[in-house]
Write a protein that holds these residues in place. Structure first.
Motif, PDB file in Angstrom:
ATOM      1  N   ASN A  49       0.846  -1.196   0.000  1.00 16.42           N
ATOM      2  CA  ASN A  49       0.000   0.000   0.000  1.00 16.42           C
ATOM      3  C   ASN A  49       0.881   1.245   0.000  1.00 16.42           C
ATOM      4  N   GLU A  50       0.279   2.380  -0.399  1.00 14.94           N
ATOM      5  CA  GLU A  50       1.007   3.644  -0.454  1.00 14.94           C
ATOM      6  C   GLU A  50       0.796   4.489   0.797  1.00 14.94           C
ATOM      7  N   SER A  51      -0.362   4.364   1.412  1.00 11.47           N
ATOM      8  CA  SER A  51      -0.648   5.110   2.647  1.00 11.47           C
ATOM      9  C   SER A  51      -0.457   4.191   3.849  1.00 11.47           C
ATOM     10  N   ALA A  52      -0.577   4.777   5.051  1.00  8.84           N
ATOM     11  CA  ALA A  52      -0.411   3.981   6.275  1.00  8.84           C
ATOM     12  C   ALA A  52      -1.498   2.920   6.376  1.00  8.84           C
ATOM     13  N   CYS A  53      -1.081   1.703   6.718  1.00  8.65           N
ATOM     14  CA  CYS A  53      -2.028   0.588   6.818  1.00  8.65           C
ATOM     15  C   CYS A  53      -1.492  -0.426   7.814  1.00  8.65           C
ATOM     16  N   PRO A  54      -2.298  -0.840   8.781  1.00  9.05           N
ATOM     17  CA  PRO A  54      -1.822  -1.806   9.794  1.00  9.05           C
ATOM     18  C   PRO A  54      -1.526  -3.188   9.209  1.00  9.05           C
ATOM     19  N   PHE A  55      -2.071  -3.495   8.010  1.00  9.42           N
ATOM     20  CA  PHE A  55      -1.871  -4.812   7.398  1.00  9.42           C
ATOM     21  C   PHE A  55      -0.692  -4.825   6.418  1.00  9.42           C
ATOM     22  N   SER A  56       0.041  -3.739   6.321  1.00 10.28           N
ATOM     23  CA  SER A  56       1.145  -3.642   5.367  1.00 10.28           C
ATOM     24  C   SER A  56       2.197  -4.720   5.668  1.00 10.28           C
ATOM     25  N   GLY A  57       2.553  -5.494   4.627  1.00 18.31           N
ATOM     26  CA  GLY A  57       3.548  -6.544   4.764  1.00 18.31           C
ATOM     27  C   GLY A  57       2.996  -7.869   5.219  1.00 18.31           C
ATOM     28  N   ASN A  67     -11.333  -7.745   5.060  1.00 13.67           N
ATOM     29  CA  ASN A  67     -11.407  -6.464   5.770  1.00 13.67           C
ATOM     30  C   ASN A  67     -10.258  -5.521   5.408  1.00 13.67           C
ATOM     31  N   VAL A  68      -9.227  -6.068   4.782  1.00 11.71           N
ATOM     32  CA  VAL A  68      -8.067  -5.233   4.457  1.00 11.71           C
ATOM     33  C   VAL A  68      -8.450  -4.136   3.475  1.00 11.71           C
ATOM     34  N   THR A  69      -9.245  -4.472   2.452  1.00 14.12           N
ATOM     35  CA  THR A  69      -9.628  -3.478   1.448  1.00 14.12           C
ATOM     36  C   THR A  69     -10.561  -2.422   2.034  1.00 14.12           C
ATOM     37  N   LYS A  70     -11.302  -2.787   3.084  1.00 13.42           N
ATOM     38  CA  LYS A  70     -12.200  -1.810   3.713  1.00 13.42           C
ATOM     39  C   LYS A  70     -11.413  -0.812   4.563  1.00 13.42           C
ATOM     40  N   LEU A  71     -10.402  -1.324   5.299  1.00 10.98           N
ATOM     41  CA  LEU A  71      -9.608  -0.430   6.149  1.00 10.98           C
ATOM     42  C   LEU A  71      -8.524   0.306   5.360  1.00 10.98           C
ATOM     43  N   CYS A  72      -8.020  -0.333   4.275  1.00 10.35           N
ATOM     44  CA  CYS A  72      -6.967   0.271   3.460  1.00 10.35           C
ATOM     45  C   CYS A  72      -7.406   0.204   1.995  1.00 10.35           C
ATOM     46  N   PRO A  73      -8.132   1.196   1.491  1.00 15.06           N
ATOM     47  CA  PRO A  73      -8.689   1.142   0.123  1.00 15.06           C
ATOM     48  C   PRO A  73      -7.617   1.033  -0.960  1.00 15.06           C
ATOM     49  N   ASP A  74      -6.418   1.602  -0.716  1.00 14.24           N
ATOM     50  CA  ASP A  74      -5.394   1.576  -1.762  1.00 14.24           C
ATOM     51  C   ASP A  74      -4.472   0.361  -1.665  1.00 14.24           C
ATOM     52  N   GLN A 104      -3.015  -3.446  -2.040  1.00 17.26           N
ATOM     53  CA  GLN A 104      -3.039  -4.463  -3.098  1.00 17.26           C
ATOM     54  C   GLN A 104      -2.374  -5.737  -2.597  1.00 17.26           C
ATOM     55  N   CYS A 105      -2.872  -6.861  -3.079  1.00 23.17           N
ATOM     56  CA  CYS A 105      -2.278  -8.163  -2.737  1.00 23.17           C
ATOM     57  C   CYS A 105      -1.412  -8.594  -3.910  1.00 23.17           C
ATOM     58  N   LEU A 106      -0.111  -8.429  -3.766  1.00 19.32           N
ATOM     59  CA  LEU A 106       0.824  -8.673  -4.862  1.00 19.32           C
ATOM     60  C   LEU A 106       1.787  -9.799  -4.512  1.00 19.32           C
ATOM     61  N   PHE A 107       2.327 -10.427  -5.578  1.00 22.45           N
ATOM     62  CA  PHE A 107       3.313 -11.488  -5.406  1.00 22.45           C
ATOM     63  C   PHE A 107       4.601 -10.906  -4.830  1.00 22.45           C
ATOM     64  N   ALA A 108       5.108 -11.529  -3.771  1.00 22.87           N
ATOM     65  CA  ALA A 108       6.318 -11.023  -3.112  1.00 22.87           C
ATOM     66  C   ALA A 108       7.532 -11.897  -3.415  1.00 22.87           C
ATOM     67  N   PHE A 109       7.449 -13.207  -3.141  1.00 20.14           N
ATOM     68  CA  PHE A 109       8.577 -14.107  -3.365  1.00 20.14           C
ATOM     69  C   PHE A 109       8.088 -15.541  -3.267  1.00 20.14           C
ATOM     70  N   TYR A 110       9.000 -16.438  -3.590  1.00 26.17           N
ATOM     71  CA  TYR A 110       8.734 -17.864  -3.406  1.00 26.17           C
ATOM     72  C   TYR A 110       9.289 -18.291  -2.054  1.00 26.17           C
ATOM     73  N   GLY A 111       8.530 -19.077  -1.342  1.00 21.89           N
ATOM     74  CA  GLY A 111       8.984 -19.537  -0.040  1.00 21.89           C
ATOM     75  C   GLY A 111       7.870 -20.275   0.676  1.00 21.89           C
TER      76      GLY A 111
END
Length: 607
Positions: free
Chosen positions: A298-306, A318-325, A327-334
């Protein structure tokens, strides 16, 4: 393919064939319909503002004419009469009303050009192999025949080659002494030639030292000492050199009676290939057993970041409701399970098992050859008392009775090799470190374990020979072999150097002659077969293949011959220590060796 943040990776039916930006396509129904082919499935609202579409990464900002390669779309860059073009155009619209030169795309397409050039090179090499493969096979067959002839001729020429080599060394050193004396005498009276080395000091131009008489005097003394040492060694070791030559001739006879042993390295090679295939497939499976991990960005402050997220249920969470901007993106393999945490341990164990299995296969080959050649030596009437199929009999005994000893010897060697691999890994990781003491300690450990590995290989090889002869366990065989060799250390050193010289000469002769023949043939310099040589893109491709293949073939033949020499040598030492030539304990060595050592079997005529 792994899921990636769009539009970094998206599957399309066809690569784009024109320049276009989303800003120019928006508002044009026909252009937008074409542009949709390169957008994500989530793009459905054509009335959505272009900035919103690009922000949500539903469509790429620009399309460039591309060509497919390795299931990827690369810019279709080509040069016509020195002019760089992409899709038959030299400029493109950047979407902001400006025309840009296509040369600005070259920096981003450099890697694509490397791939294309590599692909063209690989295709040309493959074409060369398709038209020259049968000539390559003929060259390898010639190398095989030459290796066999060389081994057969060793029973007649081994002594001549060794003594010619010794005489040549003495003559070369003698000429060196003469040349140094002449240079020393020539510099007498010349200005500056009497300056001492200590007064001159260190000079970067080494040619300065050649103008000093003291330099040539030092060379003269060193060569005289070497000449004297070699002459004294010949005087005192003459009998041992003759024994080494006799054993090499005897090994040539033994190989002649067990001809199937020359093909046995193919069996060892096949088993090693199975070990490599098992290790590689297991390593690939472990490396690709990770799972795709998605994180909240996310670009703004969000408690679910990372935090970890799932793309399938992210839009309803609930993440999209509390943090509208967000996104759930691919990070790494593991992964976060116990299996994924200890994956590096499993890879380490896989490497260890590879070393263990590979060493076991090599040990099985060594003990099989040793058993076959030992049956030749301990046959009182050669070859009448030998078993019908000595190689297969030795292989069966090794599998039935000695697998435990072979596994233990392989285990010891594998442990040392894994430690060496670990040290190499640590050295690679510490290259950027500034701790000089750690680097020094690591270098010392690497040197020590390298020496330890060489010693264990030497000990294992002779232990396997004792196992093949007596059938004792590994530890007993290793101890007996080690002390037997230590009691005859001078004979060991002489035989080792003589065989090393003959093997070096044989490999050089075979690889050199076959390589020169291949060079003259493929470069069409032999007039008799000038029209027969195939047309090639790179004539060095078949030549290098023939040279490398010839070396491997010669190495395979000489490895069998070397095992034969080592086996007969240990049997010879055991024969001398355990037997005395009486009727109860007759010598099993050949008549030539008995004559050389002035030994006889009492009550039995030499045959």
């Amino acid at each position: 393919a792994p899921p990636c943040p769009p539009p970094a990776q998206i599957c399309v039916a066809k690569c784009p064939d024109r320049y276009m930006t989303y800003l120019t396509a928006h508002g044009n129904a026909a252009a937008l319909q074409y542009y949709r082919n390169f957008c994500t499935p989530e793009f459905k609202d054509a009335r959505k503002a272009p900035l919103e579409v690009l922000k949500d990464k539903e469509c790429p900002a620009m399309l460039i004419p591309s060509t497919p390669l390795a299931r990827r779309c690369f810019p279709a860059i080509q040069a016509k009469k020195g002019v760089i073009m992409v899709g038959n155009e030299t400029t493109y619209d950047d979407g902001q009303g400006r025309r840009r030169n296509v040369t600005e795309l070259l920096e981003g397409a450099k890697k694509a050009n490397v791939v294309l050039e590599t692909r063209q090179l690989a295709m040309k090499i493959f074409e060369d192999y398709t038209v020259s493969w049968y000539w390559i096979i003929i060259g390898l067959v010639i190398a095989m025949v030459a290796s066999l002839i060389f081994i057969v001729l060793l029973r007649f020429l081994a002594g001549i080659m060794v003594w010619v080599m010794i005489v040549m060394v003495i003559l070369v050193l003698g000429y060196g002494i003469f040349h140094c004396y002449m240079e020393y005498a020539k510099l007498k009276g010349e200005a500056g030639s009497d300056v001492s080395l200590a007064d001159l000091g260190f000079q970067t131009d080494l040619r300065v030292y050649l103008h000093l008489r003291q330099t040539w005097l030092a060379f003269l003394i060193i060569l005289c000492v070497l000449e004297l040492v070699i002459v004294l060694l010949l005087i005192f070791l003459r009998k041992r050199i003759l024994i080494a030559i006799a054993l090499i001739k005897e090994a040539s006879r033994a190989v002649g009676h067990v001809m199937s042993s020359l093909l046995f390295p193919l069996c060892t090679f096949f088993l090693l290939c199975l070990c490599i295939a098992y290790w590689a497939s297991t390593a690939v499976f472990l490396s690709t057993s990770n799972e795709a991990v998605y994180k909240v960005f996310n670009e703004s402050a969000c408690p679910f970041s990372g935090h970890t997220c799932k793309p399938e249920t992210f839009n309803t969470s609930n993440v999209t409701k509390l943090c509208p901007d967000a996104q759930c993106l691919f990070a790494f393999y593991g992964g976060e399970t116990a299996y994924h945490k200890y994956l590096i341990v499993l890879q380490f164990f896989n490497v260890f098992m590879f070393f263990w299995l590979a060493n076991f296969v090599i040990a099985l080959g060594q003990v099989t050859l040793a058993g076959a050649f030992a049956s030749y030596y301990w046959a009182f009437k050669k070859p009448d008392d030998m078993p019908a199929f000595p190689l297969f009999s030795a292989f069966g005994r090794a599998l039935r009775y000695h697998t435990g000893s072979l596994a233990f010897g392989s285990l010891v060697l594998a442990v040392v090799q894994v430690i060496r691999v670990t040290l190499e890994y640590l050295d690679h990781r510490l290259k950027a470190a500034e701790n000089k003491f750690a680097k020094f300690l690591l270098s010392c450990l690497k040197c020590c374990f390298w020496c330890l590995e060489k010693f264990i290989k030497f000990l294992n090889r002779n232990a396997y020979i004792m196992i093949a002869i007596y059938g004792t366990n590994f530890c007993t065989s290793a101890r007996n072999a080690f002390f037997l060799l230590m009691r005859n250390i001078i004979r060991v050193a002489v035989l080792d150097k003589v065989t090393d010289f003959l093997f070096f000469l044989g490999k050089l002769l075979i690889v050199g002659s076959v390589g020169i023949l291949a060079f003259f043939f493929f470069t069409q310099r032999i007039k008799l077969v000038q029209d027969t040589a195939p047309p090639l893109n790179y004539y060095w491709v078949p030549i290098l293949t023939v040279i490398v293949g010839s070396y491997l073939i010669a190495h395979g033949f000489f490895s069998v011959y070397g095992m034969c020499v080592d086996t007969l040598f240990l049997c010879f030492l055991e024969d001398l220590e355990r037997n005395d030539g009486s009727a109860e304990k007759p010598y099993f060595m050949s008549q030539n060796l008995r004559k050389l050592l002035k030994k006889t079997n009492k009550g039995q005529p030499d045959s």
